[in-house]
Design an enzyme around this catalytic site. Structure first.
Site, PDB file in Angstrom:
ATOM      1  CG  ASP A 169      17.441  -0.091   2.078  1.00 31.68           C
ATOM      2  OD1 ASP A 169      18.580   0.389   1.967  1.00 31.68           O
ATOM      3  OD2 ASP A 169      16.518   0.484   2.686  1.00 31.68           O
ATOM      4  CE1 TYR A 170      13.478  -4.030   1.668  1.00 28.52           C
ATOM      5  CE2 TYR A 170      12.278  -4.203  -0.395  1.00 28.52           C
ATOM      6  CZ  TYR A 170      12.335  -3.798   0.931  1.00 28.52           C
ATOM      7  OH  TYR A 170      11.265  -3.167   1.488  1.00 28.52           O
TER       8      TYR A 170
END
Length: 395
Positions: A169-170
């Site tokens: 995600d990051y």
């Protein structure tokens, strides 16, 4: 001016990956106008436990500081009217939805170029807008498994393991932010916008990096390693000290020589080069593990750091946040919130210039309604009333 003070982004975003990407743009001065669906109570991140208060949470604060919020129902004609008025005044439309949803919601360049030919439509989805998985929802844990990450994480005799953080995600957020900036740069140069089709899947596969090259080019079969050891550099892993764990890494021959000197190891032809240390990995690690077990972590750091051997403690989160270097690098951010009081969180690692960023708490839902309708779009009271009656802003 802050570096991105002339950038306005309309963000149809939710949860973690998308908001994480635009967070760094906001910290750099971009105006991020967050569109929140009134029928669902806005971004689902507002309700992530355990630290919640009504429509706000510390999770939401983490990913949305410095942004603006507008409740807008894009499923209505009136909501679409407001959205297109915003597009006409903006540089980019940024979303993180399922791969088939941006086109269905009219968030692509083909849908919006008639409003603003220079608009950049940046879509971060689970699997991209093309391919056999485009309609599947994509979540970090699923992507860590699908892209091979979990097969590489954990002890060899244990189950596959995920990273302790949502790194797909990051990383996807960083990739999307980079693509958005590149797209806006090109649109300002060429007077023509575009689509940016980003995916968590592409991000996760792209981060396989050199193990993928080794496999594709030479048939290398990546596998989990004991004590998080590097697949080829020996030693480069965690070692158990008398009271905890530390990481020691010899990524250059000079570091190995320094480590051998600190440990008072005799010259041994088996360990003379990278290749030989890898070949005799088991014998070497047995010697090193026996040595490191004789002192505390602090005791080892006290001799390894002055000798120039790359090393560090295996901290818990509390120790990492309390590290003096964390403070020295201004990595702690404080904002004031009406429910949570002082919210303390970590800063963006993205640094541009010498001027420190100005931080503002995350917005309450629809907090910036007046700013958007009155100041930005110049709507009068009658127009706002008409749009409200038509359902643009929810019930």
């Amino acid at each position: 001016m802050r570096p991105l003070a002339d950038l306005r982004v309309i963000a149809v975003e939710q949860y973690g990956a998308g908001p994480f990407g635009s967070l760094h743009l906001a910290d750099l001065g971009a105006e991020i106008i967050k569109i929140e669906d009134p029928s669902s109570g806005g971004d689902v991140g507002r309700y992530v436990p355990p630290y919640t208060d009504g429509e706000d949470s510390l999770f939401f604060e983490t990913f949305n500081r410095g942004k603006r919020s507008l409740s807008l129902d894009l499923s209505t004609a009136a909501g679409r009217e407001v959205f297109e008025d915003l597009v006409a005044e903006s540089d980019a439309v940024y979303s993180n939805l399922r791969g088939d949803v941006p086109a269905r919601m009219g968030l692509t360049y083909a849908d919006l170029k008639h409003v603003n030919p220079r608009i950049v439509c940046c879509s971060l989805t689970g699997f991209g807008m093309t391919g056999p998985r485009a309609k599947q929802p994509g979540y970090d844990y699923i992507l860590q498994g699908l892209a091979g990450w979990m097969s590489l994480t954990g002890e060899p005799d244990g189950p596959p393991a995920k990273s302790g953080l949502s790194m797909v995600d990051y990383s996807g957020g960083f990739v999307a932010a980079m693509a958005l900036l590149a797209g806006v740069h090109a649109a300002r140069r060429d007077d023509q916008g575009m689509d940016c089709d980003l995916s968590l899947f592409d991000t996760a596969v792209g981060l396989l990096t050199y193990p993928a090259t080794w496999h594709l080019s030479a048939g290398f079969a990546p596998e989990r390693t004991r004590h998080s050891a590097h697949p080829s550099l020996v030693p480069f892993q965690v070692f158990a000290a008398a009271d905890g764990w530390l990481v020691v890494g010899c990524a250059k021959e000079k570091f190995w020589r320094r480590l051998a000197e600190v440990l008072e190891l005799p010259d041994d032809p088996r360990f003379a080069t990278f290749a030989l240390r890898r070949q005799h990995r088991e014998e070497l690690l047995e010697i090193l593990e026996r040595a490191f077990a004789t002192r505390t972590v602090a005791g080892w750091l006290a001799v390894l750091e002055p000798a120039g051997v790359p090393c560090g403690p295996v901290n818990d989160v509390a120790a990492a946040l309390a590290d003096p270097h964390t403070q020295a690098r201004n990595m702690i951010v404080r904002t004031e919130h009406p429910a949570f009081g002082t919210v303390t969180q970590v800063a963006s690692p993205v640094r541009v210039g010498d001027e420190p960023p100005a931080y503002r708490r995350a917005p309450r839902r629809n907090e910036d309604f007046g700013y958007v309708t009155d100041d930005l779009l110049g709507y009068g009271p009658e127009q706002v009333a008409r749009l409200r009656a038509a359902g643009a802003f929810g019930a």
